[in-house]
Write an enzyme that holds these catalytic residues in place. Structure first.
Site, PDB file in Angstrom:
ATOM      1  N   GLU A 127      -1.108  -5.399  -3.859  1.00 45.61           N
ATOM      2  CA  GLU A 127      -1.840  -5.036  -2.646  1.00 45.61           C
ATOM      3  C   GLU A 127      -3.172  -5.787  -2.593  1.00 45.61           C
ATOM      4  OE1 GLU A 127      -2.627  -0.821  -2.273  1.00 45.61           O
ATOM      5  OE2 GLU A 127      -4.296  -1.242  -0.929  1.00 45.61           O
ATOM      6  N   ASN A 154      27.863 -22.795  -5.191  1.00 43.90           N
ATOM      7  CA  ASN A 154      28.648 -24.019  -5.197  1.00 43.90           C
ATOM      8  C   ASN A 154      28.060 -25.061  -4.270  1.00 43.90           C
ATOM      9  OD1 ASN A 154      30.808 -24.318  -6.865  1.00 43.90           O
ATOM     10  ND2 ASN A 154      32.118 -22.963  -5.674  1.00 43.90           N
ATOM     11  N   HIS A 175       0.825  -1.199   0.000  1.00 43.18           N
ATOM     12  CA  HIS A 175       0.000   0.000   0.000  1.00 43.18           C
ATOM     13  C   HIS A 175       0.870   1.264   0.000  1.00 43.18           C
ATOM     14  CE1 HIS A 175      -3.619   2.307   0.895  1.00 43.18           C
ATOM     15  NE2 HIS A 175      -2.849   3.035   1.671  1.00 43.18           N
TER      16      HIS A 175
END
Lengths: 119, 665
Positions: B67, B400, B45
């Protein structure tokens, strides 16, 4: 330090609440095992505060709140509720109860509610 | 566009996008918990309001849709499906794209968000059309309430009440709140409505109430509300009838119109601060400072340390007690100031780590791994610049760990391991260093495979391989161009290899090592200096020139006796502890000429990780704190020096790079 009336149909619950209250310096001036007795004792003892179970035989806690508040509009009452009794707690608040605590009781929550109600 | 507004907008929007991202991760873990959804709703908002205020209509539209989704989950938590969060992540990514473009160009990019919009639309179709307008804190009728209150000669406030998240029977608490408000004011509107609350028909722990007051005594009312058990916050916003335009209706935060007065009160600051994403009531207030200014401050500080060192020298040479005393005092103050400035340079690792959970989540899906990602020591503070430089290194190690460390879930099950692995990223401080560890409970590194690969590539001979210690074998992984991954995946293959990781760590004055156990997992341990800018060093004299050796690399200063020096294959060595270490004459190494040692000969036992050697010098001059200055580009490739410093007498001294000198031993 307040004079308190404890209303609950279970002796064990009364003992628990009493322990908590006494440990924190309050005085339990009377014990009621149903709503009718609670209203009668209130009139006799004029306690500073009542802890009120909701489900009790004969006259339940909500009706007891109504009766007590009819006698004394300033009466300070804290409801003791089990989980899942939300609708009844709402009724009690509407009837004039100041606050509520949910079982199983936590000492600090009970004391917190008592102290707030006494302010 | 006013740049100042734009910067504030960007900073605050980025914060809110981060909030959304963190919140969505949380959503995946714990589902649409009421407080969390409420927080996400507010973040979206706020973003929407700010974007609209700034005229970024596309971003406003996008955030508006997001929203709506949170509004939907708030009112119908049962409709929540975890897969839907994926689409939100897409939307959040798009918001970032918008913000980045706005940051570079200052204006709204020409982006079509139809794809994301369509995804949102499809995923939430079941509930379309949404009616978010009924559920945004009564904002849409702001003007009406404000005008009505004014007409009645009263003042209007919109209260935002928030109950604690562990609150039991929230409907009862809200009923008590409404009752309390009614005693003191007129309730013009409430969300949820009074009827719904009294019917016990609400689950939310949040409410908006518009009240009209005879007199402006909002603080007293807030206090009363806060006095009710389980009420965590009660924020009041004064609503004033706007004259002329209605364009300010949706403004909040920094962009709130001047007519809006916000008052926040909270019963338990610690509690609300502890909630993720809530930073309204932090005990310590902070300000934003540009990195450039920080650097300028630091640089001035460094110069001041140099000037002070010079003054120290002058004072030491003079017999004036008053001067000495003044310098001593200045010395203490400079130290304090230096500590403070250094502190400013410190940042909690969280500021960089916070983006990893999202990345790991994406990797988990992309690579079909299953694991929990755990981060510890987020509050650990380290040098901001080192931390930022480390960001990429950690990304590489994490990738990794997912890609090469952890086995696929099926393989794990076959091997009797839990299906879900764990990847742990931890940071902690110990003994003047900061440690960062990336650990997985995956397959571990297979010594034989590493050796095989090294032999195939001709890095080592099979004979040499057989006698290598485990550490030496793992060390091979850090060599340039070395990789045991069978194919280059698009994850770990991106950008840098382990050699680049080590180069980066070492360029920051750190070290990296591997602990691994076959079948049990691998841990990369990175050790970093607390700070880069100022380091304690030993000043030594070599052929009339002064060099600095970082104290971190110095084990001890010794005086070599002739009997101490042994010769192995014509190379001189020295027994230090239970080891025999090589002796390097630094004058010779630096090309300053060969000379005879005069016993007892002064030497410094240097250490860099496991590597140890004795460096012969002429004299040890002093031990002091020096300011580390980089050498600059054209001296970058010169071996043997890691930087330079300016001494108290104004002369330049080079800082010896113990690592590169030791490697030649």
């Amino acid at each position: 330090m307040a004079r308190i009336l404890v209303a609950d149909d279970a002796a064990f619950m009364r003992m628990m609440i009493k322990d908590i209250l006494v440990k924190h310096g309050h005085e339990v001036v009377g014990e009621a095992s149903d709503g009718e007795q609670a209203a009668t004792l209130y009139q006799e003892l004029h306690p500073d505060l009542v802890t009120m179970d909701i489900t009790m035989p004969n006259v339940d806690g909500i009706e007891a709140v109504r009766r007590i508040r009819a006698m004394d509009p300033q009466a300070r009452i804290i409801m003791c509720s089990a989980m899942g009794q939300q609708a009844m707690v709402l009724d009690a608040i509407r009837a004039g109860a100041k606050d509520f605590v949910v079982k199983p009781f936590q000492a600090d929550r009970v004391i917190n509610a008592v102290e707030k109600a006494l302010q | 566009m006013n740049r100042e507004y734009l910067d504030a907008f960007l900073a605050e929007s980025t914060e809110n996008v981060e909030k959304l991202e963190d919140g969505c991760l949380e959503l995946e873990r714990q589902g649409p918990e009421a407080n969390l959804v409420a927080e996400l709703f507010r973040a979206a908002h706020t973003l929407k309001g700010m974007s609209a205020t700034m005229g970024f209509s596309r971003l406003a539209e996008l955030t508006h849709r997001v929203e709506d989704v949170f509004g939907l989950w708030r009112d119908h938590p049962e409709s929540f499906q975890p897969e839907q969060v994926d689409i939100l992540f897409q939307a959040i990514d798009r918001m970032r794209v918008h913000l980045e473009a706005i940051s570079t160009s200052g204006s709204e990019p020409d982006l079509k968000d139809d794809d994301v919009m369509a995804s949102l639309q499809t995923a939430f179709q079941a509930r379309e059309p949404l009616h978010p307008s009924q559920k945004n804190g009564l904002e849409e009728d702001r003007a009406r309430y404000a005008t009505e209150a004014e007409r009645q000669g009263k003042v209007a406030y919109r209260l935002h009440i928030q109950l604690t998240s562990d609150c039991m029977m929230p409907a009862v608490r809200l009923a008590m709140v409404y009752q309390t408000l009614k005693d003191a004011a007129d309730i013009a509107a409430a969300e949820p409505t009074e009827d719904a609350v009294w019917a016990g028909d609400v689950q939310t722990t949040e409410a908006y109430v518009v009240v009209y007051l005879e007199r402006d005594e909002i603080e007293r009312i807030q206090e009363k509300v806060l006095d009710i058990t389980d009420v965590a916050r009660c924020d009041a916003e004064r609503w004033v009838a706007s004259r002329g335009s209605a364009s300010q209706q949706d403004s909040r935060g920094k962009f709130a119109s001047q007519e809006t007065r916000s008052q926040s009160m909270s019963t338990t600051p610690a509690e609300s601060a502890a909630r993720p994403g809530s930073n309204d009531s932090r005990p310590d207030r902070s300000i934003r400072v540009s990195v450039r200014r920080m650097d300028a401050l630091l640089n001035t500080m460094s110069e001041m340390v140099i000037a002070k060192t010079r003054l120290d020298t002058i004072a030491a040479a003079s017999n004036d007690p008053a001067l000495r005393e003044a310098v001593e005092r200045l010395d203490r103050l400079t130290k304090d100031l230096q500590d403070e400035v250094m502190q400013l340079r410190m940042a909690p690792v969280e500021s960089v780590f916070h983006r990893y959970p999202r990345m790991m989540r994406d990797l988990e899906r992309k690579l079909n791994r299953e694991f929990d990602f755990v981060m510890t020591g987020l509050e650990t503070e380290m040098d901001r610049i080192v931390l930022e430089e480390m960001g990429e290194v950690i990304v590489h190690l994490l990738r990794n760990a997912v890609d090469h460390g952890l086995e696929p879930p099926e393989v794990r099950e076959q091997q009797g391991k839990s299906r879900r692995g764990t990847i742990r990223l931890s940071a902690y401080a110990s003994g003047g260093h900061i440690y960062i560890e990336v650990a997985d409970d995956g397959a571990g590194i297979d010594r034989a495979r590493v050796l095989q690969s090294a032999i195939t590539k001709g890095v080592i001979t099979p004979e040499a391989g057989a006698s290598m210690s485990d550490e030496a074998v793992y060390e091979l992984l850090f060599q340039s161009g070395f990789s045991t991954a069978k194919e280059v995946s698009d994850i770990s293959g991106r950008g840098v290899g382990l050699d680049a990781v080590r180069d980066k760590v070492e360029s920051l004055g750190g070290k990296i090592r591997i602990d691994t156990e076959l079948g049990r997992g691998t841990t990369f341990v990175i050790e970093l200096p607390l700070t880069l800018a100022i380091l304690p060093a030993l000043l030594v004299s070599v052929r009339g020139q002064t060099f600095a050796i970082p104290t971190a690399n110095v084990d001890e200063v010794v005086r070599l006796r002739e009997a101490d020096v042994r010769y192995v294959q014509n190379e001189s060595v020295y027994p230090s502890g239970d080891r025999i270490v090589p002796i390097i004459d630094v004058a010779e190494w630096l090309g300053l000429g060969v000379r005879r040692w005069v016993f007892p000969q002064t030497a410094v036992v240097c250490r860099n990780g496991e590597q140890k050697f004795v460096m012969v010098v002429d004299r040890v001059l002093d031990e002091l704190e020096i300011v580390n200055k980089p050498l600059g580009r054209y001296l970058e490739g010169v071996r043997g020096f890691s930087g330079a410093t300016i001494l108290g007498d104004g002369k330049v001294s080079l800082i010896l790079d113990v690592r590169s000198i030791g490697q030649s031993a």
